[in-house]
Design an enzyme around this catalytic site. Structure first.
Site, PDB file in Angstrom:
ATOM      1  N   ARG A 193       0.860  -1.397  -0.084  1.00  0.00           N
ATOM      2  CA  ARG A 193       0.040   0.028   0.011  1.00  0.00           C
ATOM      3  C   ARG A 193       0.931   1.327   0.075  1.00  0.00           C
ATOM      4  NH1 ARG A 193      -5.782  -0.547   1.721  1.00  0.00           N
ATOM      5  NH2 ARG A 193      -5.972  -2.668   0.855  1.00  0.00           N
ATOM      6  N   ARG A 225      -4.080   6.670   0.436  1.00  0.00           N
ATOM      7  CA  ARG A 225      -4.739   7.788   1.336  1.00  0.00           C
ATOM      8  C   ARG A 225      -3.766   8.602   2.050  1.00  0.00           C
ATOM      9  NH1 ARG A 225      -9.785   5.714   4.142  1.00  0.00           N
ATOM     10  NH2 ARG A 225      -8.542   3.615   3.751  1.00  0.00           N
ATOM     11  N   ARG A 236      -7.004  11.131  -6.525  1.00  0.00           N
ATOM     12  CA  ARG A 236      -8.388  10.221  -6.040  1.00  0.00           C
ATOM     13  C   ARG A 236      -9.390  11.080  -6.269  1.00  0.00           C
ATOM     14  NH1 ARG A 236     -12.114   8.038  -5.172  1.00  0.00           N
ATOM     15  NH2 ARG A 236     -12.752   6.444  -3.566  1.00  0.00           N
ATOM     16  N   ASP A 285      -6.750  -3.024  -7.155  1.00  0.00           N
ATOM     17  CA  ASP A 285      -7.309  -3.675  -5.974  1.00  0.00           C
ATOM     18  C   ASP A 285      -7.576  -5.181  -6.120  1.00  0.00           C
ATOM     19  OD1 ASP A 285      -8.144  -2.960  -3.169  1.00  0.00           O
ATOM     20  OD2 ASP A 285     -10.036  -4.077  -3.936  1.00  0.00           O
ATOM     21  N   TYR A 327     -14.900 -12.115   0.693  1.00  0.00           N
ATOM     22  CA  TYR A 327     -15.330 -10.727   0.494  1.00  0.00           C
ATOM     23  C   TYR A 327     -16.443 -11.099  -0.457  1.00  0.00           C
ATOM     24  CZ  TYR A 327     -11.281  -8.002   2.217  1.00  0.00           C
ATOM     25  OH  TYR A 327     -10.417  -7.469   3.009  1.00  0.00           O
TER      26      TYR A 327
HETATM   27  O1  1CP Z   1       0.394   0.895  -3.262  1.00  0.00           O
HETATM   28  C1  1CP Z   1      -0.401  -0.263  -3.269  1.00  0.00           C
HETATM   29  O2  1CP Z   1      -0.342  -1.237  -2.835  1.00  0.00           O
HETATM   30  C2  1CP Z   1      -1.735  -0.083  -3.859  1.00  0.00           C
HETATM   31  C3  1CP Z   1      -2.501  -1.126  -4.580  1.00  0.00           C
HETATM   32  C4  1CP Z   1      -3.393  -1.981  -3.650  1.00  0.00           C
HETATM   33  C5  1CP Z   1      -3.176  -3.428  -3.181  1.00  0.00           C
HETATM   34  C6  1CP Z   1      -1.944  -4.107  -3.637  1.00  0.00           C
HETATM   35  C7  1CP Z   1      -4.695  -1.465  -3.098  1.00  0.00           C
HETATM   36  C8  1CP Z   1      -5.247  -0.245  -3.229  1.00  0.00           C
HETATM   37  N1  1CP Z   1      -5.231  -2.303  -2.377  1.00  0.00           N
HETATM   38  C9  1CP Z   1      -4.441  -3.777  -2.461  1.00  0.00           C
HETATM   39  C10 1CP Z   1      -4.888  -4.993  -1.925  1.00  0.00           C
HETATM   40  C11 1CP Z   1      -5.707  -5.284  -1.201  1.00  0.00           C
HETATM   41  N2  1CP Z   1      -7.109  -4.780  -1.191  1.00  0.00           N
HETATM   42  C12 1CP Z   1      -5.834  -6.378  -0.035  1.00  0.00           C
HETATM   43  C13 1CP Z   1      -4.572  -7.139   0.180  1.00  0.00           C
HETATM   44  C14 1CP Z   1      -3.761  -6.584   1.074  1.00  0.00           C
HETATM   45  C15 1CP Z   1      -4.284  -6.135   2.398  1.00  0.00           C
HETATM   46  O3  1CP Z   1      -4.680  -7.154   3.217  1.00  0.00           O
HETATM   47  O4  1CP Z   1      -4.227  -5.096   2.787  1.00  0.00           O
HETATM   48  C16 1CP Z   1      -7.118  -6.310   0.406  1.00  0.00           C
HETATM   49  C17 1CP Z   1      -7.448  -7.327   1.714  1.00  0.00           C
HETATM   50  C18 1CP Z   1      -8.067  -5.177  -0.086  1.00  0.00           C
HETATM   51  C19 1CP Z   1      -9.394  -5.154  -0.249  1.00  0.00           C
HETATM   52  C20 1CP Z   1      -9.680  -3.567   0.101  1.00  0.00           C
HETATM   53  N3  1CP Z   1      -9.749  -2.739  -0.569  1.00  0.00           N
HETATM   54  C21 1CP Z   1     -10.167  -3.125   1.431  1.00  0.00           C
HETATM   55  C22 1CP Z   1     -10.449  -3.703   2.644  1.00  0.00           C
HETATM   56  C23 1CP Z   1      -9.628  -4.067   3.656  1.00  0.00           C
HETATM   57  C24 1CP Z   1     -10.269  -4.873   4.849  1.00  0.00           C
HETATM   58  O5  1CP Z   1      -9.844  -4.620   6.031  1.00  0.00           O
HETATM   59  O6  1CP Z   1     -10.954  -5.717   4.577  1.00  0.00           O
HETATM   60  C25 1CP Z   1     -10.246  -1.753   1.096  1.00  0.00           C
HETATM   61  C26 1CP Z   1     -10.645  -0.582   1.854  1.00  0.00           C
HETATM   62  C27 1CP Z   1      -9.772  -1.498  -0.029  1.00  0.00           C
HETATM   63  C28 1CP Z   1      -9.650  -0.251  -1.064  1.00  0.00           C
HETATM   64  C29 1CP Z   1      -8.299   0.433  -1.280  1.00  0.00           C
HETATM   65  N4  1CP Z   1      -7.597  -0.459  -2.255  1.00  0.00           N
HETATM   66  C30 1CP Z   1      -6.376   0.269  -2.507  1.00  0.00           C
HETATM   67  C31 1CP Z   1      -6.436   1.639  -1.740  1.00  0.00           C
HETATM   68  C32 1CP Z   1      -5.628   2.852  -1.836  1.00  0.00           C
HETATM   69  C33 1CP Z   1      -7.771   1.596  -1.155  1.00  0.00           C
HETATM   70  C34 1CP Z   1      -8.368   2.747  -0.571  1.00  0.00           C
HETATM   71  C35 1CP Z   1      -9.406   3.321  -1.167  1.00  0.00           C
HETATM   72  C36 1CP Z   1      -9.426   4.865  -1.352  1.00  0.00           C
HETATM   73  O7  1CP Z   1     -10.212   5.273  -0.492  1.00  0.00           O
HETATM   74  O8  1CP Z   1      -8.919   5.635  -2.089  1.00  0.00           O
END
Ligand code: 1CP
Length: 343
Positions: free
Chosen positions: A23, A27, A36, A73, A149
């Site tokens: 990540r 944000r 964004r 994502d 999910y």
């Molecule tokens: O720099 C990077 O790594 C960005 C790319 C990236 C990756 C690899 C994002 C962007 N998401 C992910 C993987 C991801 N997404 C995972 C696996 C890693 C982890 O465990 O964190 C998971 C479980 C998700 C699912 C997800 N996407 C969630 C829920 C997490 C949970 O606790 O259940 C959420 C909130 C997101 C949204 C998301 N994905 C990525 C970003 C930057 C965001 C936030 C969205 C925003 O408001 O801009």
């Protein structure tokens, strides 16, 4: 051109430990929040190659990291399979809930990959625009994590619906997992064609499975994906992140073709060096909350990690993703410390 991260994954100890952060785009960066806010929904951003390229490169411009991870994502997979996926500010992802034991739509590979074509376009752009020394990382969620999910309709505290399905009707759950194995492998192979040089599989919720279920619903499906991907792309290094599995990290060593295990912050360092790093490259595992907190405690722990792991191929990373409250200058300080560190 030497790519330290790629070279490390191929088993060579680097003079300076390669570093990237899960990540690393997101944000906590003001420039991400600005991009964004112009993009529409979060999925609009993931499917906009120009903007997704831009946000993938934002952390590289700030910190000159060794890895550029595709901005997307894990939930684009269910979305491209035809399920509704939405992201609600402050609440996380919301998905159309699968009916337990329900039948699955027929898998249409052409339609699935064509819905994901903007993601491949982003990788193609990144392959052109990323610095030559940086390694381009593609990724996907592991079948178990994606299934949670889809079944829970979003994030979950206890995974009661998903686990309930595995206990009540393992055969139909197996069909769902097999469906995700095939589609995820196709997705990853296409990412390699578009320019990804490394792949990471996120099994963020592996840690809630018991021993037998971990084998059946996390390790086996990952093994199948790795085998399918390696059949088409024999040289691609693959990193697996099975978060929260404790001593069962050793069970993932049996996956043929695995290059690297990504360690969560709870994994004891000496244990991992002796039991995991002897067999594969390891990556990790600074607590993201320590990065948010910063200061001497962050540097002390980073040094302990480097001391223990840097004698063998090792990639510095976090134990999970950067949290939104992280001050960006902490990331600079940590990265500079890693760059200047000598054994
Ligand atoms: O720099 C990077 O790594 C960005 C790319 C990236 C990756 C690899 C994002 C962007 N998401 C992910 C993987 C991801 N997404 C995972 C696996 C890693 C982890 O465990 O964190 C998971 C479980 C998700 C699912 C997800 N996407 C969630 C829920 C997490 C949970 O606790 O259940 C959420 C909130 C997101 C949204 C998301 N994905 C990525 C970003 C930057 C965001 C936030 C969205 C925003 O408001 O801009």
């Amino acid at each position: 051109m030497n790519k330290p991260l790629l070279s490390c994954l191929n088993g060579c100890v680097q003079p300076t430990v390669p570093v990237w952060y899960m990540r690393q785009a997101g944000r906590y960066l003001p420039e991400y929040r600005r991009t964004r806010s112009t993009a529409g929904t979060f999925l609009d951003l993931c499917y906009n190659p120009e903007l997704a390229t831009k946000v993938s490169l934002q952390p590289i411009e700030r910190y000159n990291l060794d890895g550029v991870i595709l901005f997307s994502d894990i939930l684009v997979v269910p979305h491209a399979l035809g399920y509704d996926v939405d992201y609600i500010e402050g609440k996380g992802p919301i998905l159309e809930k699968l009916e337990i034991g329900g039948s699955l739509p027929e898998y249409n590979k052409t339609r699935f990959l064509s819905r994901l074509s903007p993601v491949f376009k982003t990788l193609e752009e990144l392959a052109i625009k990323a610095p030559n020394s940086a390694t381009l990382i593609g990724f996907a969620g592991a079948p178990w994590t994606i299934a949670t999910y889809m079944i829970e309709g979003g994030s979950s505290r206890d995974f009661s619906r998903a686990k309930g399905w595995t206990y009540a009707d393992p055969d139909s759950f197996q069909s769902l997992i097999d469906y995700l194995v095939i589609s995820t492998a196709d997705y990853l192979i296409e990412q390699v064609s578009a320019g990804a040089e490394v792949l990471q599989l996120f099994d963020s919720w592996a840690g809630v499975l018991n021993e037998n279920h971990l084998e059946r619903w996390s390790i086996k499906p990952l093994e199948n994906i790795v085998a399918l991907v390696k059949k088409s792309c024999p040289d691609i290094p693959i990193i697996i992140f099975p978060k929260g599995v404790g001593i069962q990290y050793t069970s993932y060593l049996g996956i043929d073709g695995l290059s690297c295990l990504s360690l969560d912050s709870s994994v004891p360092l000496n244990w991992a060096r002796d039991n995991l790093q002897k067999h594969v490259v390891v990556q990790g595992n600074l607590d993201p909350q320590l990065l948010a907190s910063g200061g001497n405690s962050m540097i002390y722990e980073a040094e302990r990690i480097l001391d223990i792991f840097s004698g063998q191929p090792f990639i510095f990373n976090l134990g999970h993703g950067i949290v939104p409250q992280t001050p960006p200058h902490h990331v600079s300080e940590l990265t500079q410390f890693i760059r200047s560190w000598k054994a």
